[in-house]
Every structure is written in structure tokens, then in C-alpha cells.
Design an enzyme around this catalytic site. Structure first.
Site, short mmCIF file in Angstrom:
data_model
loop_
_atom_site.label_atom_id
_atom_site.label_comp_id
_atom_site.label_asym_id
_atom_site.label_seq_id
_atom_site.Cartn_x
_atom_site.Cartn_y
_atom_site.Cartn_z
N LYS A 70 56.51 -25.90 -33.30
CA LYS A 70 57.77 -25.22 -32.99
C LYS A 70 58.98 -26.11 -33.22
CE LYS A 70 56.56 -21.75 -29.51
NZ LYS A 70 56.91 -21.25 -28.15
N GLY B 38 62.02 -15.96 -33.72
CA GLY B 38 60.80 -16.01 -34.53
C GLY B 38 60.86 -17.01 -35.67
N GLU C 258 52.77 -26.95 -29.08
CA GLU C 258 52.49 -26.18 -27.88
C GLU C 258 51.13 -25.50 -28.05
OE1 GLU C 258 56.07 -24.35 -25.53
OE2 GLU C 258 55.11 -22.75 -26.67
N LYS C 259 50.33 -25.50 -27.01
CA LYS C 259 49.03 -24.83 -27.05
C LYS C 259 49.23 -23.34 -27.34
CE LYS C 259 44.52 -24.48 -26.25
NZ LYS C 259 43.56 -25.05 -27.21
N GLU D 287 62.21 -16.24 -19.45
CA GLU D 287 61.10 -15.60 -20.16
C GLU D 287 59.80 -16.35 -19.92
OE1 GLU D 287 61.74 -14.14 -24.01
OE2 GLU D 287 63.84 -13.67 -23.69
N GLU E 189 61.08 -19.65 -22.36
CA GLU E 189 62.43 -20.08 -22.67
C GLU E 189 63.40 -19.37 -21.74
OE1 GLU E 189 63.44 -19.03 -26.65
OE2 GLU E 189 63.09 -16.90 -26.37
N ARG F 298 72.42 -15.67 -21.87
CA ARG F 298 73.35 -14.62 -22.32
C ARG F 298 72.80 -13.27 -21.87
NH1 ARG F 298 69.88 -12.54 -25.92
NH2 ARG F 298 68.64 -13.95 -27.19
N VAL G 153 69.50 -8.05 -25.40
CA VAL G 153 69.54 -6.74 -26.06
C VAL G 153 69.00 -5.67 -25.12
CG1 VAL G 153 68.64 -5.39 -28.00
CG2 VAL G 153 69.25 -7.79 -28.34
N ARG H 40 63.87 0.21 -29.63
CA ARG H 40 64.87 -0.26 -30.59
C ARG H 40 64.66 0.48 -31.92
NH1 ARG H 40 65.56 -6.81 -29.95
NH2 ARG H 40 65.12 -6.97 -27.72
#
Length: 455
Positions: free
Chosen positions: A160, A167, A202-203, A277, A290, A294, A297, A340
């Protein structure tokens, strides 16, 4: 200091229109900034005043800090609302606002900088006693370092970019050979997209659930949650459908998750609205993923079940008022789902810009947060999301049924859309049972033949 008299909205499309609605209700004047591609966009007409700031490419308009600040100065805007995307999580922009004496409607630059680095975010959450996915908490400089640590953690792994998002800057590797290829390419991508080559490991959590907690905190030491949202229906690591409450959690797990999210907020001394999250593994262990510093959406999902206006909360917190409600006063009722609607091929997910020749929305049956109206042009310059459909009912089954009916009444002509995909999800047995993970769209064979004849 009281609420603001005039704010500038440093964004476009549906979120600009959404912010304008709250400001109109509160008697606050709004300044829209717009690019060449957005000259005819509804938000430009709906704001109190509008300022042209540049060409269609985002870097020449919505990402141009000088132009945005200049527009705020010229119009006398006291504050800037960044919406989501663009400059919303840019600590340099927050600093520029502060230097100009303009209130940034969001958290401090310092907190934003911490949470903007996935590595730093991992460290901060670990310090707060919040579980993080097993991995590295320092940037990896060489592929040799990565290989050595990977042997300790075990495969599969995610490579990452620390500054990544949306993404981008993420690669799954199954073995040493794949890691040797992915490490340099991810590092290069991180520099290209984010100007920061920091990479970590990261695993890999297989078949995870993605569940986030809406939080808010003021400048007086108060912090609350507004419950959780389930966001596991995704394509290319981007969300397609969100709902609240999560069908996955029992009440004990929910309480643990919500209280854990508040631990992180208090540890950071966070202010304004934000989202913590998390991902859940197959054994129901959860890990911090993370923090989004802000408005999300998918914030309407929370608004529908709590009856709160999160944009108003943002404005009041930025104006140094106390939180509108205490934790005990925030009540969740019923169930809400958001879909969406994207201008894209429902099978390949390739964007499909074009002119909206027809747009029929059953406005009395759902909430529609749309950036366009019939006759508008959807350009290739920005995200292909057309808008969001949000429904609320007394329970999950009633909400899914209501969404299915609403989707069937919609007509969107002029470009390909994912409407048929949204319909198929609402009828899918695994979705209806609540038994879905982030791999749902990859693994479930959905009928996309458009049985009801939409777009």
C-alpha cells in the site's frame, strides 16, 4: 461568533448542491466556483453567486488553491466548505485558509496530515489502543526490506501507498515473486499520484466487511458517534451501496465498534465531522482501516436514520459552537440504503460520459442527491457518479423493497449507467440476507440483462 454570513463551496456537482440546500435553510449566502465544463451545471445557478476559476481539468480549476482562495477573498466569503474529494483532505490548503483568515470547514491541518498518511494513522490508532491490521508501521525503502518483513507476517499481503486513496496505490500479492514486482510499481504509482513514495505492507484480510462509524467533535471537548454504515458492496475498492444499520453486527459488537471509534477521535483531539473506517474479518475481529477527515459521499444514509443534517453540524462546529446534540439525544430510527448511480458500463465499470437526454426521478418516494438535471452534459473530466438514491423505511426488508420500486421507476437515457446493476443487487438473495462482503460484486453472478428495460 455566530454562524457564517457567506461561505464558498470549493467543490462541484451533487455535493455543492447539497451544501447549498442547508445554507439556504440557515440563511447563509453561498459562493460557487466552477470550471469551463460546469458552466451550465445546476449548482452554479443555485448558489447566491458564482465565480469562474479555470479550465475543465481539475488541476486547473478545483485543485487550484490560488484560484479558490482568490475567489473567497473577492466575494468576502468568511469560510470555505471543501465537500469531498479535490482539496477536502489537503492540509496545505487548510493552512492557506488559516493564513488568509478564512475558516476551513473541517478539522485542523495537523490532524488531517496525520490521518492523510496511512502509516501515521496506523501508529496513532495503535497508541489509542485500537486494533490495526497486522503489518508495518514504518515506510519500506527497499524490496529486500519488504521481503524480509513479508516472511514474518505471511502471505497474502497488500502493498500500500501511505498517501493512497480511492483504490489507487494498492496491490495484492500472494508470494515473494509477486511482491518483487509489485513493490517498485506501487512505489512509482505512489510518487506519480500522490507525490509521496512511502509504501508499507499490510496482512490481507480475505472476505472482509467494510463498516464505518460517523463521528463528530467540537472545539469544547465533546465527541459523539452517529452510528455506523455498512459499505461492503464495492467495485474497484470504491463503494456502490451503503446502508445503516449494518446487517452484520449484533448489538454487543455494535457498541464495541462505536465506543472504539470514539477512542480514536478523542486520542486525536479531532474536531468537526469525520468517519472512522474499519474492516471485519471472517471471525468478526475488526481492525482500523483509515479515517476520512471530511464529509463522506454516503452521509445521507446517516442523516436519514438519525434525522440530523451533517452539513449543518459541520457549519456549527466550524463556527465554534458546541455540538448540536449529546450522545443520548442522538436516536436512530428505521433503516436507510443509498445507491450510487454511475455513468458507466454496468459490466466493465468503464465510464460512459454523454448528454442526459432524459432523467425521470420519482421525487416523492426517495431522496435524490443528484449533480445534474435533464439536458446536462456528463463530461469525462470528473468522477462518473450521476447522483445518489436514498430511501428510508421502518426495517431493512421494507427499505430494500422500497429501493427496488424506486429504481424501477427511474429513467436515465443518453449514456450507459449502472442502474440495472443496482436493481440486480436489490433482488439478490445474498444481499437480501445481509450475507455479503467486499468481494460480493466479483463473486456473485448478477443478472444484468435489464429485465425492466431501464437505460
Amino acid at each position: 461568533m455566530g454562524l457564517f454570513t457567506k461561505i464558498l463551496i470549493a467543490n462541484r456537482g451533487e455535493i455543492a448542491r447539497r451544501i447549498i440546500r442547508t445554507c439556504e435553510r440557515l440563511g447563509i449566502q453561498t459562493v460557487a466556483v466552477y470550471s469551463e465544463a460546469d458552466r451550465e451545471a445546476p449548482f452554479v445557478q443555485e448558489a447566491t453567486e458564482a465565480v469562474y476559476i479555470g479550465e475543465s481539468q481539475a488541476k486547473k480549476s478545483y485543485l487550484n488553491m490560488d484560484k479558490v482562495i482568490e475567489a473567497a477573498r473577492e466575494t468576502g466569503a468568511e469560510a470555505i466548505h471543501p465537500g469531498y474529494g479535490f482539496l477536502s483532505e489537503n492540509p496545505e490548503f487548510v493552512g492557506r485558509c488559516e493564513a488568509e483568515g478564512i475558516t476551513f470547514i473541517g478539522p485542523s491541518a495537523d490532524v488531517m496530515r496525520l490521518m492523510g498518511s496511512k502509516l501515521e494513522a496506523r501508529k496513532q490508532m495503535a497508541e489509542a489502543g485500537i486494533p490495526v491490521v497486522p503489518g508495518t508501521n514504518e515506510r519500506l525503502e527497499t524490496v529486500e526490506d519488504a521481503l524480509a518483513i513479508a516472511r514474518e507476517i505471511g502471505y497474502p499481503l497488500m502493498v500500500k501507498a501511505s498517501a493512497g486513496g480511492g483504490g489507487i496505490g494498492m496491490k495484492l500479492v500472494q508470494n515473494e515473486e509477486e511482491l518483487q514486482k509489485a513493490f517498485p510499481s506501487t512505489k512509482k504509482q505512489a510518487v506519480t499520484f500522490f507525490g509521496d513514495g512511502a509504501v508499507f505492507l499490510e496482512k490481507w484480510i480475505s472476505n472482509p466487511r467494510h463498516i464505518e462509524v460517523q463521528v463528530a467533535a467540537d472545539h469544547h471537548g465533546n465527541a459523539v458517534h452517529l452510528y455506523e454504515r455498512e459499505c461492503s458492496v464495492q467495485r474497484r475498492h470504491q463503494k456502490v451501496i451503503e446502508e445503516s444499520p449494518s446487517p452484520f453486527l449484533n448489538e454487543a459488537q455494535r457498541e464495541t465498534l462505536l465506543s472504539t471509534a470514539l477512542l480514536g477521535v478523542k486520542h486525536l483531539d479531532y474536531t468537526n465531522v469525520g468517519t472512522m473506517e474499519f474492516i471485519f474479518d471472517e471471525d468478526r475481529n475488526f481492525y482500523f482501516l483509515e479515517m476520512n477527515t471530511r464529509l463522506q459521499v454516503e452521509h445521507p444514509v446517516t442523516e436519514e436514520v438519525t434525522g440530523e443534517d451533517l452539513v449543518e453540524w459541520q457549519l456549527r462546529i466550524a463556527a465554534r459552537e458546541s455540538l448540536p446534540k449529546s450522545q443520548d439525544e442522538i436516536v436512530r430510527e428505521g433503516h436507510a440504503i443509498e445507491c450510487r448511480l454511475y455513468a458507466e458500463d454496468p459490466k466493465t465499470y468503464f465510464p460512459s460520459p454523454g448528454k442526459v437526454k432524459r432523467l425521470t426521478l420519482p421525487g416523492d418516494e426517495a431522496r435524490f442527491d443528484f449533480g445534474i438535471v435533464e439536458g446536462n452534459q456528463l463530461t469525462p473530466f470528473y468522477d462518473p457518479m450521476i447522483g445518489k438514491i436514498i430511501v428510508h423505511a421502518e426495517n431493512r426488508k421494507a427499505t430494500m423493497d422500497k429501493m427496488w420500486n424506486v429504481l424501477g421507476k427511474m429513467k436515465v437515457y443518453g449514456m450507459k449507467t449502472n442502474l440495472v446493476l443496482l436493481e440486480a443487487i436489490m433482488k439478490n438473495e445474498w444481499f437480501r440476507k445481509g450475507e455479503y462482503t467486499t468481494t460480493f460484486l466479483e463473486e456473485v453472478d448478477l443478472d444484468l440483462e435489464g429485465e425492466r428495460g431501464n437505460s
